[in-house]
Design a protein around this motif. Sequence first.
Motif, mmCIF file in Angstrom:
data_model
loop_
_atom_site.group_PDB
_atom_site.id
_atom_site.type_symbol
_atom_site.label_atom_id
_atom_site.label_comp_id
_atom_site.label_asym_id
_atom_site.label_seq_id
_atom_site.Cartn_x
_atom_site.Cartn_y
_atom_site.Cartn_z
ATOM 1 N N ALA A 73 0.816 -1.127 -0.057
ATOM 2 C CA ALA A 73 -0.172 0.151 0.102
ATOM 3 C C ALA A 73 0.710 1.177 0.048
ATOM 4 C CB ALA A 73 -0.646 -0.038 1.214
ATOM 5 N N ILE A 74 1.783 1.138 0.857
ATOM 6 C CA ILE A 74 2.843 2.371 0.734
ATOM 7 C C ILE A 74 3.525 2.379 -0.575
ATOM 8 C CG2 ILE A 74 4.975 3.361 1.889
ATOM 9 C CD1 ILE A 74 4.078 2.110 4.577
ATOM 10 N N GLU A 75 3.960 1.536 -0.990
ATOM 11 C CA GLU A 75 4.911 1.592 -2.362
ATOM 12 C C GLU A 75 3.811 1.962 -3.578
ATOM 13 O OE1 GLU A 75 6.523 -2.367 -2.500
ATOM 14 O OE2 GLU A 75 7.457 -2.048 -0.678
ATOM 15 N N GLY A 76 2.657 1.530 -3.442
ATOM 16 C CA GLY A 76 1.226 1.944 -4.253
ATOM 17 C C GLY A 76 1.236 3.414 -4.387
ATOM 18 N N ASP A 79 4.333 5.472 -5.749
ATOM 19 C CA ASP A 79 4.289 5.374 -7.220
ATOM 20 C C ASP A 79 3.190 6.033 -7.850
ATOM 21 O OD1 ASP A 79 6.358 3.363 -7.080
ATOM 22 O OD2 ASP A 79 5.148 1.661 -7.323
ATOM 23 N N THR A 80 2.236 6.163 -7.255
ATOM 24 C CA THR A 80 0.875 6.932 -7.622
ATOM 25 C C THR A 80 1.422 8.444 -7.919
ATOM 26 O OG1 THR A 80 -0.579 5.517 -6.886
ATOM 27 C CG2 THR A 80 -1.282 7.618 -7.173
ATOM 28 N N GLY A 82 4.440 9.384 -8.404
ATOM 29 C CA GLY A 82 5.481 9.491 -9.392
ATOM 30 C C GLY A 82 6.807 9.868 -8.623
ATOM 31 N N LEU A 83 6.923 9.364 -7.338
ATOM 32 C CA LEU A 83 8.144 9.426 -6.542
ATOM 33 C C LEU A 83 9.028 8.322 -6.681
ATOM 34 C CD1 LEU A 83 6.391 10.665 -3.157
ATOM 35 C CD2 LEU A 83 7.686 12.097 -4.932
ATOM 36 N N ALA A 84 10.240 8.741 -6.847
ATOM 37 C CA ALA A 84 11.383 7.701 -6.783
ATOM 38 C C ALA A 84 11.810 7.482 -5.369
ATOM 39 C CB ALA A 84 12.605 8.266 -7.599
ATOM 40 N N TRP A 85 12.002 6.072 -4.966
ATOM 41 C CA TRP A 85 11.997 5.870 -3.582
ATOM 42 C C TRP A 85 13.014 4.537 -3.476
ATOM 43 C CZ3 TRP A 85 10.152 0.979 -2.802
ATOM 44 C CH2 TRP A 85 9.048 0.464 -3.661
ATOM 45 N N SER A 86 13.443 4.330 -2.306
ATOM 46 C CA SER A 86 14.332 3.461 -1.896
ATOM 47 C C SER A 86 13.644 2.617 -0.632
ATOM 48 C CB SER A 86 15.826 3.608 -1.770
ATOM 49 O OG SER A 86 15.747 4.409 -0.593
ATOM 50 N N LYS A 87 14.034 1.319 -0.556
ATOM 51 C CA LYS A 87 13.323 0.435 0.484
ATOM 52 C C LYS A 87 14.629 -0.469 1.116
ATOM 53 C CE LYS A 87 10.005 -3.063 1.250
ATOM 54 N NZ LYS A 87 9.045 -3.890 0.554
ATOM 55 N N GLU A 88 14.763 -0.566 2.142
ATOM 56 C CA GLU A 88 15.570 -1.230 2.710
ATOM 57 C C GLU A 88 14.942 -2.511 3.269
ATOM 58 O OE1 GLU A 88 18.162 -0.150 6.022
ATOM 59 O OE2 GLU A 88 18.631 1.778 4.965
ATOM 60 N N ASP A 89 15.361 -3.839 3.089
ATOM 61 C CA ASP A 89 14.613 -4.885 3.405
ATOM 62 C C ASP A 89 14.179 -5.071 4.933
ATOM 63 O OD1 ASP A 89 13.638 -7.505 2.518
ATOM 64 O OD2 ASP A 89 15.524 -8.463 2.676
#
Length: 110
Positions: A73-76, A79-80, A82-89
Amino acid sequence: MIKDILAAAGVNHRQGRFTSPPADTYAVYFDDISTDGADWVRLDTPGKLPRIYQHDVRIELYESKPDDEAEAAIEGELDTRGLAWSKEDRYWLQDAQRYQVLYEFTYTEK
């Protein structure tokens, strides 16, 4: 914007920290802001503040058990917009007895 993202994702959230963290999934976010503007802008002149703001955002998602739906949900929502983002596992925080996932992104506001 950050509150809107987390609210739209359906994730309980606070800036900085929860004094009493919820038992289920929640997020804590941090918004570091820097300003910029034209060279002629004088900070000591009322109404002549820099007009460009760069937000460096970190969202810490805390999960009592792996919560793929909250992450999606956060990633969606990112993306909606148009932000470039990074995620740590996801990793386990022994002291807090929770999983943590970190998201980072930057956006500019004029």
